[in-house]
Enzyme design. Structure first.
Site, PDB file in Angstrom:
ATOM      1  CD  GLN A   1      -1.004  -0.909   3.600  1.00 33.16           C
ATOM      2  OE1 GLN A   1      -2.241  -0.843   3.605  1.00 33.16           O
ATOM      3  NE2 GLN A   1      -0.329  -1.613   4.512  1.00 33.16           N
TER       4      GLN A   1
ATOM      5  CG  HIS B   1      -6.067   2.552  18.862  1.00 37.14           C
ATOM      6  ND1 HIS B   1      -5.367   3.707  18.558  1.00 37.14           N
ATOM      7  CD2 HIS B   1      -6.017   1.779  17.745  1.00 37.14           C
ATOM      8  CE1 HIS B   1      -4.889   3.613  17.323  1.00 37.14           C
ATOM      9  NE2 HIS B   1      -5.272   2.466  16.801  1.00 37.14           N
TER      10      HIS B   1
ATOM     11  CG  ASP C   1      -2.072   1.881  14.445  1.00 34.74           C
ATOM     12  OD1 ASP C   1      -2.933   1.669  13.573  1.00 34.74           O
ATOM     13  OD2 ASP C   1      -2.269   1.694  15.656  1.00 34.74           O
TER      14      ASP C   1
ATOM     15  CG  ASP D   1      -3.046 -12.778   4.533  1.00 29.41           C
ATOM     16  OD1 ASP D   1      -3.266 -12.997   3.335  1.00 29.41           O
ATOM     17  OD2 ASP D   1      -3.913 -12.367   5.332  1.00 29.41           O
ATOM     18  N   GLY D   2      -3.142 -12.027   7.995  1.00 30.09           N
ATOM     19  CA  GLY D   2      -3.966 -12.451   9.127  1.00 30.09           C
ATOM     20  C   GLY D   2      -4.811 -13.677   8.836  1.00 30.09           C
TER      21      GLY D   2
ATOM     22  CG  ASP E   1      -6.579  -1.896  14.436  1.00 28.20           C
ATOM     23  OD1 ASP E   1      -5.623  -1.451  15.115  1.00 28.20           O
ATOM     24  OD2 ASP E   1      -7.305  -1.186  13.708  1.00 28.20           O
ATOM     25  CB  SER E   2      -8.571  -4.982   8.922  1.00 28.07           C
ATOM     26  OG  SER E   2      -9.924  -4.599   8.781  1.00 28.07           O
ATOM     27  CB  THR E   3      -6.965  -1.297   5.688  1.00 25.68           C
ATOM     28  OG1 THR E   3      -6.764  -2.651   5.252  1.00 25.68           O
ATOM     29  CG2 THR E   3      -5.633  -0.660   6.033  1.00 25.68           C
ATOM     30  CG  ASP E   4     -12.482   1.023   5.541  1.00 21.76           C
ATOM     31  OD1 ASP E   4     -12.936   2.131   5.231  1.00 21.76           O
ATOM     32  OD2 ASP E   4     -12.518   0.554   6.702  1.00 21.76           O
TER      33      ASP E   4
HETATM   34  N1  SAM Z   1      -7.647   1.977  12.686  1.00 21.10           N
HETATM   35  C1  SAM Z   1      -7.576   1.710  11.273  1.00 21.10           C
HETATM   36  C2  SAM Z   1      -8.942   1.652  10.664  1.00 21.10           C
HETATM   37  O1  SAM Z   1      -9.914   1.449  11.369  1.00 21.10           O
HETATM   38  O2  SAM Z   1      -9.026   1.863   9.461  1.00 21.10           O
HETATM   39  C3  SAM Z   1      -6.760   0.482  11.017  1.00 21.10           C
HETATM   40  C4  SAM Z   1      -5.353   0.719  11.410  1.00 21.10           C
HETATM   41  S1  SAM Z   1      -4.131  -0.460  11.022  1.00 21.10           S
HETATM   42  C5  SAM Z   1      -2.936   0.622  10.380  1.00 21.10           C
HETATM   43  C6  SAM Z   1      -4.721  -1.368   9.640  1.00 21.10           C
HETATM   44  C7  SAM Z   1      -3.670  -2.392   9.264  1.00 21.10           C
HETATM   45  O3  SAM Z   1      -4.263  -3.564   8.693  1.00 21.10           O
HETATM   46  C8  SAM Z   1      -2.662  -1.907   8.205  1.00 21.10           C
HETATM   47  O4  SAM Z   1      -1.406  -1.725   8.805  1.00 21.10           O
HETATM   48  C9  SAM Z   1      -2.645  -3.009   7.149  1.00 21.10           C
HETATM   49  O5  SAM Z   1      -1.347  -3.282   6.643  1.00 21.10           O
HETATM   50  C10 SAM Z   1      -3.203  -4.175   7.939  1.00 21.10           C
HETATM   51  N2  SAM Z   1      -3.752  -5.266   7.117  1.00 21.10           N
HETATM   52  C11 SAM Z   1      -4.540  -5.162   6.025  1.00 21.10           C
HETATM   53  N3  SAM Z   1      -4.828  -6.392   5.536  1.00 21.10           N
HETATM   54  C12 SAM Z   1      -4.195  -7.300   6.350  1.00 21.10           C
HETATM   55  C13 SAM Z   1      -4.116  -8.720   6.389  1.00 21.10           C
HETATM   56  N4  SAM Z   1      -4.732  -9.478   5.456  1.00 21.10           N
HETATM   57  N5  SAM Z   1      -3.396  -9.307   7.385  1.00 21.10           N
HETATM   58  C14 SAM Z   1      -2.776  -8.538   8.325  1.00 21.10           C
HETATM   59  N6  SAM Z   1      -2.795  -7.187   8.349  1.00 21.10           N
HETATM   60  C15 SAM Z   1      -3.514  -6.573   7.370  1.00 21.10           C
END
Ligand code: SAM
Length: 276
Positions: A31, A62, A86, A137-138, A155-158
């Site tokens: 990303q 959080h 983060d 990868d989660g 706590d993932s991205t969208d």
């Molecule tokens: N608080 C934020 C929100 O609600 O949008 C999320 C914050 S955190 C930075 C989101 C994290 O999810 C990112 O660092 C991203 O790299 C991670 N992420 C996305 N897809 C993932 C996956 N399949 N496995 C593990 N981490 C993942």
């Protein structure tokens, strides 16, 4: 140089935040990553042009992702955080007397940039002896692991890029398999105003897999539309059934700024159009 970051959420709506400077800008294997400084929100982590967390209001998101389940579970010892690179959610989990926290973040760059430029968000969470950080990868992790967890926090991205898999029924089913018999999973489920379909999808997935599933909300100023949702799936304990005095007891040694005993029932109170 003043510019505006425009955070587009769902079709037809965006929220713009003024920034004074960009501290970091790069592209990882997953990303586009920025750390920007905003007069309103301080330092902000932005991934693929979506605001993830900010110094000024990160505590709300959080705290609300972590504490309702950690307070509702009678003895959360082993916790799994998916995403959360983060470190903000991790810092909240560590306020509880948990024995072990595994954080599975797919993008090492997010962790490194956050630790270097956002210390007010992650604090020293990553240095805590109870923490195991896995860059993975989660969904692959929950499919592969034989470990059991009391609470899983997603706590993932969208749902874009690697985040898409973390909103699938297969992922939540795999979470169910790695949760103990009293386990609970909580996922950030987007804006319940501008991403109502997403919030509904997460709740339907969890309702099909867990005896209890419910959405709750918090007001997060830096997120588009402010009103944000979290959805919980639980094998036994209902967070809505927890009396305030029990919440107060379990929060006694946990310092929080937004999540308080009286905020807990309010968070689970949603207008019918959302909680249908
Ligand atoms: N608080 C934020 C929100 O609600 O949008 C999320 C914050 S955190 C930075 C989101 C994290 O999810 C990112 O660092 C991203 O790299 C991670 N992420 C996305 N897809 C993932 C996956 N399949 N496995 C593990 N981490 C993942």
């Amino acid at each position: 140089m003043t510019q505006w970051i425009s955070d587009v959420v769902g079709p037809g709506y965006a929220q713009s935040i003024q920034v004074e400077s960009i501290l970091y800008e790069g592209r990882s294997a997953f990303q586009h990553i920025q750390v920007a400084i905003s007069p309103m929100f301080g330092r902000m982590l932005i991934l693929d042009h979506a605001v993830q967390t900010t110094e000024v209001d990160e505590f709300i998101y959080h705290e609300m992702l972590a504490h309702p389940a950690l307070v509702s579970h009678p003895h959360p010892r082993r916790v799994l955080v998916i995403g959360g690179g983060d470190g903000g959610t991790l810092e909240e989990v560590l306020k509880h007397a948990v024995e072990h926290v595994t954080l599975v973040e797919i993008d090492r760059d997010v962790v490194e940039v956050s630790r270097a430029l956002l210390p007010s968000i992650c604090g020293r969470a990553f240095d805590d002896g109870r923490v195991r950080l896995l860059i993975d990868d989660g969904i692959a992790f929950v499919r592969r692991t034989h470990e059991k967890f009391d609470v899983i926090l997603v706590d993932s991205t969208d749902p874009k890029g690697p985040g898409v898999a973390l909103f699938s029924e297969a992922f939540y089913a795999a979470c169910g398999r790695v949760l103990t018999d009293e386990g609970m999973v909580v996922a950030q489920s987007g804006s319940y105003i501008f991403q109502r379909g997403l919030t509904k999808l997460v709740r339907e997935h969890l309702r099909s897999l867990f005896p209890l599933a419910m959405t709750y909300w918090a007001a997060i100023p830096a997120y588009p539309g402010v009103l944000w949702s979290f959805t919980c799936g639980s094998k036994r304990h209902d967070p809505r059934a927890l009396p305030p005095e029990q919440i107060a007891g379990r929060l006694k040694s946990v310092s929080t700024r937004y999540y308080q005993p009286h905020m807990h029932p309010m968070a689970f109170t949603l207008p019918p159009l959302i909680d249908g």
